[in-house]
Enzyme design. Structure first.
Site, PDB file in Angstrom:
ATOM      1  N   CYS A  40      14.050 -38.091  32.701  1.00  0.00           N
ATOM      2  CA  CYS A  40      15.261 -37.855  31.906  1.00  0.00           C
ATOM      3  C   CYS A  40      15.677 -39.088  31.106  1.00  0.00           C
ATOM      4  O   CYS A  40      16.318 -38.975  30.072  1.00  0.00           O
ATOM      5  CB  CYS A  40      16.408 -37.389  32.788  1.00  0.00           C
ATOM      6  SG  CYS A  40      16.628 -38.379  34.255  1.00  0.00           S
ATOM      7  N   GLU A  93      23.967 -33.937  35.919  1.00  0.00           N
ATOM      8  CA  GLU A  93      23.056 -34.974  35.442  1.00  0.00           C
ATOM      9  C   GLU A  93      22.082 -34.284  34.496  1.00  0.00           C
ATOM     10  O   GLU A  93      21.141 -33.624  34.942  1.00  0.00           O
ATOM     11  CB  GLU A  93      22.331 -35.616  36.627  1.00  0.00           C
ATOM     12  CG  GLU A  93      23.245 -36.390  37.567  1.00  0.00           C
ATOM     13  CD  GLU A  93      23.512 -37.806  37.078  1.00  0.00           C
ATOM     14  OE1 GLU A  93      22.612 -38.407  36.469  1.00  0.00           O
ATOM     15  OE2 GLU A  93      24.635 -38.311  37.288  1.00  0.00           O
TER      16      GLU A  93
END
Lengths: 491, 469
Positions: A244, A210
């Site tokens: 993010c 990720e």
């Protein structure tokens, strides 16, 4: 033997006992995790306050609320997720059992990140536990207070051999990566992601990465700019831009740039008051190194809003930069801070081209009332996810797979996706030693006749569902014809 | 820029143009592939015979037909695979459009293997084309006749701007792997897989690894020995044992072994006659190097040959062979055999058999022969493998509805049918929010108050009451 080696070995031995294969055991551990979150709310909030300057309510909203939801969902759905999944048969296997059986992988390594130290470290753990694995948890040392609390308190709620917490820095992580795992789940940046994948190659360990990237945010000049800017402001400055999936930069036409700046300015004031520095619900940059990094990114760009900072507090004000170009420093890397650059483009074609010239991001944002435009952006760009007319909230829908593509990552999680990602889906064909006669057509000596039969039976795909549907249709048609006829006869 | 990099660049340009995306385009390519296989079946069968002395029966069933079936299956289901998948939402997002879209990755690389040189290369290609990608295929140079034929046929039927064949050996593959791909699909050995992964990590390229291992075949409890022997022999000596899902070795009690051996002998005689070397239905070892390696393994084994053992170097022939008294540390038990040599290892109980299996790496497949469903159940629940089949061999991988892939050192990822389509797709989460209800959004904006938090806790929960709304 190193500490890391011992921990992994112990986790492996505990896994071999077979306890985690039982669903009740997994649910018991998940309930323990839930109790941890609810009973230790204060400890978690304090740790996050010291790491990132987040308020207690912000921690609950952005870290633990989602986590609680995921745990409860896993407990509720576990039996369904772990059950055998029957699949379509062919003519020869009509009498057999054919299904996919989800199974645990073994020992999983979870490497967390510092920006949401609880959410991104423990959400994968939910999937690991639900899928029946053991898991070694390595929280980020950068969010050191959270790491310490996790190390001290988690073993009081979860089996400490099956789910050990290993703290440490780069060298401890490297030592961990030398060990053999059955899956590595890493959240962080692309540079380290490459190293994790390279280390995993030694043992042929599958990975979920990720990562991040620069998530673009396109604002159509004809949309409701006030609402758009409120949502973007919220999405950007949550956690001081250290998310993010934060909108990294804005793309819009020059004619609306000033209006966008104004509206963002208004929203910043509404959310964070005139003095965000003293406002409880505005956070801080994680540490000095990142503070300096983000400050340096501002060089060469025009500050339209904010810009002030305080190194002693790692404080950077919510900042908007205007007239930014693709060669500006702020466009060279993922910002991961409270700087919002605006780049002007002549139209959506140029915006799409700009996006496609760069690495595939974790998310593409588009603000517009025009559904056709949304469809165009979807069709002509690629990203982990696409969110129209808001920021961040796709993260909260468990049924949506959360992950990247290309440089922004590989694999996905949330909800059942976490369970599937950390399971092995084993194909199972259960046959009997009966009806051996049918098999003779596949055995040597081979003849042309046997080949013809085998070609028909062995491999022809007969859609059993379609056959059933056709049969049902024939029955209903017959019945309908009969009813119509009797009706007509009566009439 | 070398030739290979030019090919990759050209395909990337084509992908950017968007031509491979529409459903009709993908369908046309898949249909052309069907034509390629149907119109050139004889040539393909001949090439496979040149490479492996593959009997026509095997070539047709396990290579040509398997791929044609996969193509028909893909064409029949492509529309539903490509559809947007709408997902369940929580209360806070009930009014929004939430769906998952399958999107192509870009330019993908498929590296084939030599044992099923057509199937292992073109079958994954079906999934890649169906998913809308541009594809580079690299056939194995060891099965040279099939390699050349594929290189000749593909450009005749498929668009050369979208699909390319790259030929060569280890050096060329290494150079090819320096390029950036959006997915790498590799079938082969663990050793090479490691270097594929290292190369992939440079660009963060996702991979699918279809590897191998020692596939155990456990025979236990009450067993219809005749049927078991026939299915075991068929699965083992198909393609002369050169199948990644061939039963590698047998585990059974001494009594079972004694009942099994005569049945194996009988079956071998039925299948291949008394002189198997003269049977047209038995293939050969793929190369002199592989033949030598197998003979060397056989030579180092401390087991006793009870069936077969004959060989002929010039013909690359090894008779269907069975050994008994093979110990766990025997030479034959140190690596995947991949040949027509079957060791039978005795265990005294089911638990011992399961423990034996679990001491080894997770295999690509696991077979259990037993009339007792409890035995099958116990083995399945206490072991791990890519796939599992009871009372037969190989067949589980002929169903496109089952995912075909390994776990642990037997591989990573899977394909066949829809699984192949998903392997070569990116599942993009899409959420389209409305503009109204901005007041409701106010709940999440700072300042974060207890009251707001309370409302949000309630609306984000997955309670079934909320689902009704």
């Amino acid at each position: 033997m190193s500490r890391e080696q011992l921990v992994v070995q112990r986790a492996g031995k505990s896994y071999q006992t077979g306890n985690t294969r039982r669903l009740e055991y997994r649910i018991h551990q998940l309930k323990g995790l839930l109790r941890f979150i609810t009973e230790r709310r204060k400890d978690i909030a304090d740790a996050v306050k010291r790491d990132l300057g987040k308020s207690e309510n912000a921690t609950e909203l952005f870290e633990t609320l989602g986590l609680e939801g995921e745990i409860k969902l896993a407990i509720e759905k576990l039996a369904e997720w772990a059950a055998p999944r029957p699949v379509e048969k062919n003519l020869l296997t009509l009498q057999d059992e054919v299904y996919v059986q989800p199974e645990p992988l073994g020992v999983v390594l979870i490497i967390g990140a510092w920006n949401y130290p609880w959410a991104v470290t423990l959400q994968p753990l939910v999937g690991a536990i639900a899928a029946g694995n053991a898991a070694v948890i390595k929280p980020s040392e950068v969010s050191s207070h959270s790491a310490k609390v996790m190390e001290e308190l988690l073993p009081q709620y979860l089996d400490k051999d099956l789910y050990p917490v290993v703290t440490g820095g780069v060298s401890e992580t490297q030592e961990l990566l030398k060990q053999r795992f059955d899956h590595i789940f890493y959240t962080g940046n692309s540079t380290v992601g490459k190293l994790v994948m390279e280390a995993a190659a030694r043992h042929l360990t599958p990975v979920t990465l990720e990562l991040g990237g620069k998530s673009p945010c396109y604002i159509d000049k004809n949309c409701d700019i006030t609402i758009a800017c409120r949502r973007i402001t919220w999405g950007k400055f949550v956690n001081c831009g250290q998310t993010c999936i934060a909108p990294d930069y804005i793309l819009c036409e020059p004619s609306i740039q000033d209006r966008v700046v104004e509206e963002i300015k208004k929203s910043i004031k509404e959310f964070y008051t005139d003095n965000p520095k003293t406002f409880e619900d505005y956070g801080r940059i994680i540490n000095q190194r990142h503070f300096k990094r983000v400050m340096a990114l501002m060089e060469g760009s025009t500050v339209a809003v904010g810009g002030d900072s305080d190194e002693s507090q790692c404080y950077i004000a919510p900042t908007v930069l205007k007239d930014v170009t693709e060669t500006s420093k702020v466009m060279k890397e993922e910002i991961f801070g409270p700087l919002l650059p605006i780049i002007t483009v002549s139209n959506v074609d140029e915006a799409i081209q700009f996006i496609n010239e760069r690495e595939k991001p974790l998310v593409v944002y588009v603000f517009t009332h025009d559904n056709k435009l949304i469809k165009r952006v979807i069709a002509e760009t690629s990203s982990g996810a696409l969110l129209a007319n808001d920021c961040l909230v796709h993260f909260t829908v468990s049924a949506l797979p959360f992950g990247g593509v290309g440089n922004s990552g590989t694999g996905c999680y949330h909800g059942q996706h976490s369970f599937d990602q950390l399971s092995h889906l084993r194909s199972c064909l259960i046959k009997q030693l009966k009806m051996e006669g049918v098999n003779s057509m596949r055995y040597p000596p081979h003849t042309a006749k046997k080949l013809r039969w085998a070609r028909f039976f062995l491999l022809k795909q007969v859609n059993v569902c379609r056959l059933r549907r056709m049969a049902l249709l024939a029955i209903f048609t017959g019945l309908a014809a009969f009813l119509v006829q009797s009706f007509l006869r009566r009439g | 820029m070398d030739d290979q990099s030019q090919v990759v660049e050209r395909l990337r340009e084509t992908f950017r143009s968007g031509v491979t995306i529409p459903e009709q385009f993908r369908r046309t390519q898949l249909t052309k592939l069907i034509a390629m296989l149907e119109e050139n079946e004889e040539q393909i069968v001949n090439a496979l015979h040149k490479d492996l002395a593959k009997p026509k029966f095997e070539a047709v069933l396990s290579e040509v037909d398997m791929v044609i079936n996969e193509l028909y299956y893909a064409n029949a289901n492509l529309n539903s695979w490509m559809k947007q998948e709408y997902v369940t939402r929580n209360l806070a997002t009930k009014l929004d459009d939430c769906f998952v879209r399958r999107e192509p990755l870009g330019v993908v690389l498929i590296i084939g293997a030599w044992n099923y040189p057509l199937q292992l290369l073109i079958l994954p290609m079906v999934g890649a084309i169906a998913a809308g990608n541009c594809v580079i295929i690299k056939p194995s140079e060891i099965s040279a006749a099939t390699e050349h034929l594929i290189a000749e046929l593909i450009p005749k039927y498929l668009s050369q701007d979208c699909y390319a064949v790259v030929q060569g050996g280890a050096e060329e593959t290494k150079a090819l792997l320096k390029n950036r791909f959006d997915h790498i699909f590799y079938t082969g050995s663990q050793a090479v897989a490691r270097s594929v992964l290292v190369a992939a990590s440079v660009h963060l390229t996702p991979v699918t690894l279809e590897l191998g291992g020692k596939t155990p075949c456990l025979i236990y409890g009450g067993v219809n020995m005749e049927a078991a022997a026939r299915r075991l022999v068929w699965a083992k000596y198909f393609n002369s044992g050169q199948s990644c899902v061939a039963p590698d070795y047998v585990l059974c009690t001494p009594a079972t072994r004694d009942a099994l051996l005569p049945k194996i002998r009988e079956t071998l005689k039925d299948f291949y006659g008394t002189e198997p070397q003269t049977s047209p239905d038995l293939s050969r070892i793929v190369s002199p190097r592989h033949w030598t390696h197998l003979m060397e393994l056989l030579g180092r084994s401390k087991g006793k040959v009870v069936v077969g053992g004959e060989s002929n170097q010039e013909d690359r022939y090894i008779a269907p062979t069975v050994l008994v008294d093979v110990a766990e540390d025997d030479a034959l038990m140190q690596e995947e055999i991949f040949g027509p040599i079957l060791p039978i290892i005795c265990v005294d109980s089911l638990e011992e058999g399961i423990a034996f299996i679990n001491r080894k790496e997770k295999p690509l497949a696991l077979y259990v022969f037993s009339d007792e469903s409890s035995v099958v159940d116990v083995v399945m629940k206490n072991t791990s493998s890519g796939g599992f089949c009871s009372n037969d061999g190989i067949l589980h991988m002929t169903l496109p509805s089952l995912p075909f892939g390994g776990v642990g050192s037997s591989g990573w990822g899977n394909y066949h049918g829809r699984w192949g389509f998903e392997t070569f797709s990116h599942r993009r989460a899409c959420m389209l929010r409305g503009w109204g209800l901005e007041r409701l959004n106010g709940l999440r904006y700072p300042p974060y108050t207890e009251r707001k938090l309370g409302w949000l806790r309630w609306s984000a929960s997955p309670k079934s009451l909320c689902s009704i709304l």
